[in-house]
Scaffold this active site. Structure first.
Site, PDB file in Angstrom:
ATOM      1  N   LYS A  13       0.836  -1.217   0.000  1.00  0.00           N
ATOM      2  CA  LYS A  13       0.000   0.000   0.000  1.00  0.00           C
ATOM      3  C   LYS A  13       0.864   1.258   0.000  1.00  0.00           C
ATOM      4  CE  LYS A  13      -1.986  -0.996   3.926  1.00  0.00           C
ATOM      5  NZ  LYS A  13      -1.317  -2.281   4.182  1.00  0.00           N
ATOM      6  N   ARG A  88      -9.134   1.350   8.707  1.00  0.00           N
ATOM      7  CA  ARG A  88      -8.801  -0.053   8.962  1.00  0.00           C
ATOM      8  C   ARG A  88      -9.935  -0.768   9.681  1.00  0.00           C
ATOM      9  NH1 ARG A  88      -2.778   0.700   9.098  1.00  0.00           N
ATOM     10  NH2 ARG A  88      -1.824  -1.331   8.799  1.00  0.00           N
ATOM     11  N   ARG A 127      11.339  -6.240   4.498  1.00  0.00           N
ATOM     12  CA  ARG A 127      11.126  -4.775   4.415  1.00  0.00           C
ATOM     13  C   ARG A 127      12.214  -4.039   5.199  1.00  0.00           C
ATOM     14  NH1 ARG A 127       5.315  -2.254   5.293  1.00  0.00           N
ATOM     15  NH2 ARG A 127       5.274  -3.566   7.148  1.00  0.00           N
ATOM     16  N   ARG A 160      11.449  -2.359  10.823  1.00  0.00           N
ATOM     17  CA  ARG A 160      10.397  -1.845  11.702  1.00  0.00           C
ATOM     18  C   ARG A 160      10.197  -2.782  12.890  1.00  0.00           C
ATOM     19  NH1 ARG A 160       5.209  -0.059   8.173  1.00  0.00           N
ATOM     20  NH2 ARG A 160       4.200  -1.183   9.856  1.00  0.00           N
ATOM     21  N   ARG A 171      -0.719  -9.194  13.276  1.00  0.00           N
ATOM     22  CA  ARG A 171      -1.196  -8.132  12.375  1.00  0.00           C
ATOM     23  C   ARG A 171      -2.051  -8.718  11.250  1.00  0.00           C
ATOM     24  NH1 ARG A 171       4.019  -5.283  10.604  1.00  0.00           N
ATOM     25  NH2 ARG A 171       2.659  -3.798   9.584  1.00  0.00           N
TER      26      ARG A 171
HETATM   27  P1  ADP Z   1       2.275  -1.789   3.231  1.00  0.00           P
HETATM   28  O1  ADP Z   1       2.335  -0.284   3.146  1.00  0.00           O
HETATM   29  O2  ADP Z   1       1.061  -2.366   2.589  1.00  0.00           O
HETATM   30  O3  ADP Z   1       2.485  -2.302   4.630  1.00  0.00           O
HETATM   31  P2  ADP Z   1       4.859  -1.687   1.821  1.00  0.00           P
HETATM   32  O4  ADP Z   1       4.549  -0.765   0.680  1.00  0.00           O
HETATM   33  O5  ADP Z   1       5.686  -1.148   2.941  1.00  0.00           O
HETATM   34  O6  ADP Z   1       3.494  -2.358   2.385  1.00  0.00           O
HETATM   35  O7  ADP Z   1       5.536  -2.994   1.194  1.00  0.00           O
HETATM   36  C1  ADP Z   1       5.933  -4.087   2.035  1.00  0.00           C
HETATM   37  C2  ADP Z   1       7.267  -4.645   1.558  1.00  0.00           C
HETATM   38  O8  ADP Z   1       7.099  -5.255   0.268  1.00  0.00           O
HETATM   39  C3  ADP Z   1       8.354  -3.585   1.383  1.00  0.00           C
HETATM   40  O9  ADP Z   1       9.587  -4.167   1.720  1.00  0.00           O
HETATM   41  C4  ADP Z   1       8.287  -3.231  -0.104  1.00  0.00           C
HETATM   42  O10 ADP Z   1       9.530  -2.744  -0.583  1.00  0.00           O
HETATM   43  C5  ADP Z   1       7.927  -4.584  -0.724  1.00  0.00           C
HETATM   44  N1  ADP Z   1       7.100  -4.464  -1.924  1.00  0.00           N
HETATM   45  C6  ADP Z   1       6.122  -3.540  -2.188  1.00  0.00           C
HETATM   46  N2  ADP Z   1       5.556  -3.765  -3.398  1.00  0.00           N
HETATM   47  C7  ADP Z   1       6.184  -4.872  -3.914  1.00  0.00           C
HETATM   48  C8  ADP Z   1       6.033  -5.630  -5.129  1.00  0.00           C
HETATM   49  N3  ADP Z   1       5.117  -5.309  -6.049  1.00  0.00           N
HETATM   50  N4  ADP Z   1       6.832  -6.713  -5.272  1.00  0.00           N
HETATM   51  C9  ADP Z   1       7.728  -7.064  -4.324  1.00  0.00           C
HETATM   52  N5  ADP Z   1       7.921  -6.411  -3.176  1.00  0.00           N
HETATM   53  C10 ADP Z   1       7.154  -5.316  -2.956  1.00  0.00           C
HETATM   54  P1  AMP Z   2       1.155   0.623   8.947  1.00  0.00           P
HETATM   55  O1  AMP Z   2       2.370   1.480   8.877  1.00  0.00           O
HETATM   56  O2  AMP Z   2       0.005   1.141   8.120  1.00  0.00           O
HETATM   57  O3  AMP Z   2       1.441  -0.846   8.698  1.00  0.00           O
HETATM   58  O4  AMP Z   2       0.621   0.718  10.462  1.00  0.00           O
HETATM   59  C1  AMP Z   2       1.436   0.277  11.539  1.00  0.00           C
HETATM   60  C2  AMP Z   2       0.580   0.134  12.793  1.00  0.00           C
HETATM   61  O5  AMP Z   2       0.023   1.414  13.163  1.00  0.00           O
HETATM   62  C3  AMP Z   2      -0.615  -0.793  12.688  1.00  0.00           C
HETATM   63  O6  AMP Z   2      -0.280  -2.155  12.885  1.00  0.00           O
HETATM   64  C4  AMP Z   2      -1.522  -0.244  13.807  1.00  0.00           C
HETATM   65  O7  AMP Z   2      -1.071  -0.658  15.089  1.00  0.00           O
HETATM   66  C5  AMP Z   2      -1.286   1.258  13.698  1.00  0.00           C
HETATM   67  N1  AMP Z   2      -2.250   1.877  12.749  1.00  0.00           N
HETATM   68  C6  AMP Z   2      -1.964   2.483  11.562  1.00  0.00           C
HETATM   69  N2  AMP Z   2      -3.089   2.919  10.961  1.00  0.00           N
HETATM   70  C7  AMP Z   2      -4.120   2.564  11.788  1.00  0.00           C
HETATM   71  C8  AMP Z   2      -5.529   2.695  11.727  1.00  0.00           C
HETATM   72  N3  AMP Z   2      -6.147   3.291  10.673  1.00  0.00           N
HETATM   73  N4  AMP Z   2      -6.269   2.212  12.759  1.00  0.00           N
HETATM   74  C9  AMP Z   2      -5.688   1.636  13.812  1.00  0.00           C
HETATM   75  N5  AMP Z   2      -4.363   1.458  13.935  1.00  0.00           N
HETATM   76  C10 AMP Z   2      -3.574   1.911  12.937  1.00  0.00           C
END
Ligand code: ADP
Ligand code: AMP
Length: 214
Positions: A13, A88, A127, A160, A171
């Site tokens: 995302k 969420r 990541r 992270r 999660r």
């Molecule tokens: P989210 O915001 O949904 O938690 P991220 O954008 O941080 O996810 O992506 C999660 C991990 O997957 C990161 O390490 C990112 O670089 C990697 N990633 C994102 N998109 C792709 C893709 N299309 N193919 C492979 N790896 C990806």
């Molecule tokens: P993210 O960076 O989007 O993966 O979010 C990391 C963490 O932040 C999540 O696992 C939740 O603990 C908290 N968080 C982020 N966005 C929300 C949301 N919209 N509602 C509740 N918790 C959130």
């Protein structure tokens, strides 16, 4: 244009939201990033959010909604925004729908980045994030030019806290129970668009742009 990114944690995302924000020149708003910035600064909000985040749970709706509504009321959001990680829960979605409707406006698209659970574990364990500028990498799929160093600002990349395997599992459980129902919610509103998130980053982006410009 007002866009919501849906999908499991680690689905991509944030990666896609950054590309959308750049192409359409709208702010990328990540509630997770806002919480992490507060944790880093040691604010009360950050301390409260951290308790939940470290356990892989959601931060309570009341707190999360408050910070999100405050952020989208800023001037730079007048032309739209891309929300990453919000809503969420169904109550969060309902508050957002109502607030946007009060302004005589609507959410244009909810983009679901669809990735099966088995790929998610690999995505999150690889990541790496820049604590300074927020850039995100993957050690195998989207590596930085120099190992462990951010391409954008040269800072040292980190893992992270909530990407540890034991937290990832909770999660994912939380996602299936509390967030997945949003897919149905936005489908009923006819604004859901689903893309196959297992493709390369650029192919996922092209699929999203096709929907946004259809
Ligand atoms: P989210 O915001 O949904 O938690 P991220 O954008 O941080 O996810 O992506 C999660 C991990 O997957 C990161 O390490 C990112 O670089 C990697 N990633 C994102 N998109 C792709 C893709 N299309 N193919 C492979 N790896 C990806
Ligand atoms: P993210 O960076 O989007 O993966 O979010 C990391 C963490 O932040 C999540 O696992 C939740 O603990 C908290 N968080 C982020 N966005 C929300 C949301 N919209 N509602 C509740 N918790 C959130």
């Amino acid at each position: 244009m007002k866009i919501i990114m849906l999908g499991a944690p680690g689905a991509g995302k944030g990666t896609q939201a950054k590309l959308i924000a750049e192409k359409y020149q709208i702010p990328h708003i990540s509630t997770g990033d806002i919480f992490r910035a507060n944790i880093k600064e040691g604010t009360d909000l950050g301390m409260e959010a951290k308790e939940y985040m470290d356990k892989g749970q959601l931060v309570p709706d009341e707190l999360t909604v408050r910070i999100l509504l405050d952020r989208v009321s800023k001037d730079d959001c007048k032309r739209g925004y891309v929300l990453d990680g919000f809503p969420r829960t169904i109550p969060q979605a309902e508050v957002l729908d109502n607030e946007v409707a009060k302004l005589g406006d609507k959410i244009d698209f909810a983009i679901d980045v669809d990735v099966p659970d088995e790929n998610i574990i690999r995505r999150m364990s690889g990541r790496r994030c820049c604590p300074k500028c927020g850039a995100t990498y993957h050690i195998e799929h989207i590596p930085p030019k120099k190992e462990g160093v951010c391409d954008v600002c040269g800072s040292e990349l980190i893992i992270r806290d909530d990407d540890k395997p034991e937290t990832v599992k909770s999660r994912l459980d939380v996602y299936h129970k509390q967030t997945q129902p949003l897919i149905d919610h936005y489908s009923k509103l006819n604004i859901l668009r689903t893309v196959d998130g297992t493709q390369d980053m650029q192919d996922v982006f092209d699929a999203i742009v096709k929907h946004l410009e259809a």
